[in-house]
Design a protein around this motif. Sequence first.
Motif, PDB file in Angstrom:
ATOM      1  N   LEU A 177       0.747  -1.361   0.000  1.00  0.00           N
ATOM      2  CA  LEU A 177      -0.073   0.125  -0.187  1.00  0.00           C
ATOM      3  C   LEU A 177       0.924   1.263  -0.159  1.00  0.00           C
ATOM      4  O   LEU A 177       0.616   2.287  -0.647  1.00  0.00           O
ATOM      5  CB  LEU A 177      -0.844   0.009   1.337  1.00  0.00           C
ATOM      6  N   LEU A 178       1.897   1.412   0.534  1.00  0.00           N
ATOM      7  CA  LEU A 178       2.895   2.411   0.827  1.00  0.00           C
ATOM      8  C   LEU A 178       3.422   2.907  -0.408  1.00  0.00           C
ATOM      9  O   LEU A 178       3.497   3.860  -0.859  1.00  0.00           O
ATOM     10  CB  LEU A 178       3.916   2.219   1.979  1.00  0.00           C
ATOM     11  N   LEU A 179       4.041   1.654  -1.090  1.00  0.00           N
ATOM     12  CA  LEU A 179       4.699   1.664  -2.341  1.00  0.00           C
ATOM     13  C   LEU A 179       3.876   1.951  -3.800  1.00  0.00           C
ATOM     14  O   LEU A 179       4.578   1.891  -4.601  1.00  0.00           O
ATOM     15  CB  LEU A 179       5.914   0.623  -2.601  1.00  0.00           C
ATOM     16  N   ALA A 180       2.594   1.670  -3.458  1.00  0.00           N
ATOM     17  CA  ALA A 180       1.435   1.518  -4.591  1.00  0.00           C
ATOM     18  C   ALA A 180       1.902   2.849  -5.386  1.00  0.00           C
ATOM     19  O   ALA A 180       1.428   2.868  -6.607  1.00  0.00           O
ATOM     20  CB  ALA A 180       0.284   1.039  -4.169  1.00  0.00           C
ATOM     21  N   LYS A 181       1.787   4.039  -4.781  1.00  0.00           N
ATOM     22  CA  LYS A 181       1.743   5.270  -5.406  1.00  0.00           C
ATOM     23  C   LYS A 181       3.053   5.710  -6.220  1.00  0.00           C
ATOM     24  O   LYS A 181       2.930   6.403  -7.247  1.00  0.00           O
ATOM     25  CB  LYS A 181       1.285   6.430  -4.506  1.00  0.00           C
ATOM     26  N   SER A 182       4.205   4.962  -5.660  1.00  0.00           N
ATOM     27  CA  SER A 182       5.486   5.169  -6.509  1.00  0.00           C
ATOM     28  C   SER A 182       5.727   4.251  -7.648  1.00  0.00           C
ATOM     29  O   SER A 182       6.829   4.436  -8.220  1.00  0.00           O
ATOM     30  CB  SER A 182       6.520   5.054  -5.566  1.00  0.00           C
ATOM     31  N   THR A 183       4.770   3.326  -7.852  1.00  0.00           N
ATOM     32  CA  THR A 183       5.070   2.087  -8.913  1.00  0.00           C
ATOM     33  C   THR A 183       4.201   2.615 -10.156  1.00  0.00           C
ATOM     34  O   THR A 183       3.134   3.433 -10.139  1.00  0.00           O
ATOM     35  CB  THR A 183       4.923   1.083  -8.503  1.00  0.00           C
TER      36      THR A 183
END
Length: 183
Positions: A177-183
Amino acid sequence: RAWHSAVALTSYHEDVRPALRAIVKSLGTGPFLSGLWFGDSQLGFLMIWIGHAIAAGTWADGSRAGAPLPLQYYVYADFTENPGNQCFVHAKDACQKCLARCAANPLPRSSFWLPDWAFMGPGNNMSCVVDSEDYCGEKGFEDVVAAYSQATALKLWEDVEEALSAGAQTESQVFDLLLAKST
């Protein structure tokens, strides 16, 4: 707050601070928040990292040349309070291998305590987490560290809050969830 309060040198009386500075050179920890409290290993990792990033600077003085207190975080599958839970800080493949090792070589029942309702697996008698494909996330702590190694603790905190603000998301792991916006 718990991690910061325990680690910040300013939490201790000023008379003992010089002795602590002289003796304590680094801090090692493992699955804080993930054991008997049945916490989320990924949230525990993030809590430690954020709290330590804030508290570590309180250890700097002239003799340390401004260096903060280093932290070593130990990951292992067979800690006694909640075997296997720490595997979830790894990315999917490593998580699955970690859980498989835990299941293949479980700790003897006499080496840990779990309430009966906490057991997992067939017949609810396994101490290690099973069905890793259902629970392992795509991202691991290495991905989070790579993404945030140059960020502030505040930035990481804000992004964690944003990732978790959508409400219950039990089908996803926190790191995903944390890294979803950066991928």
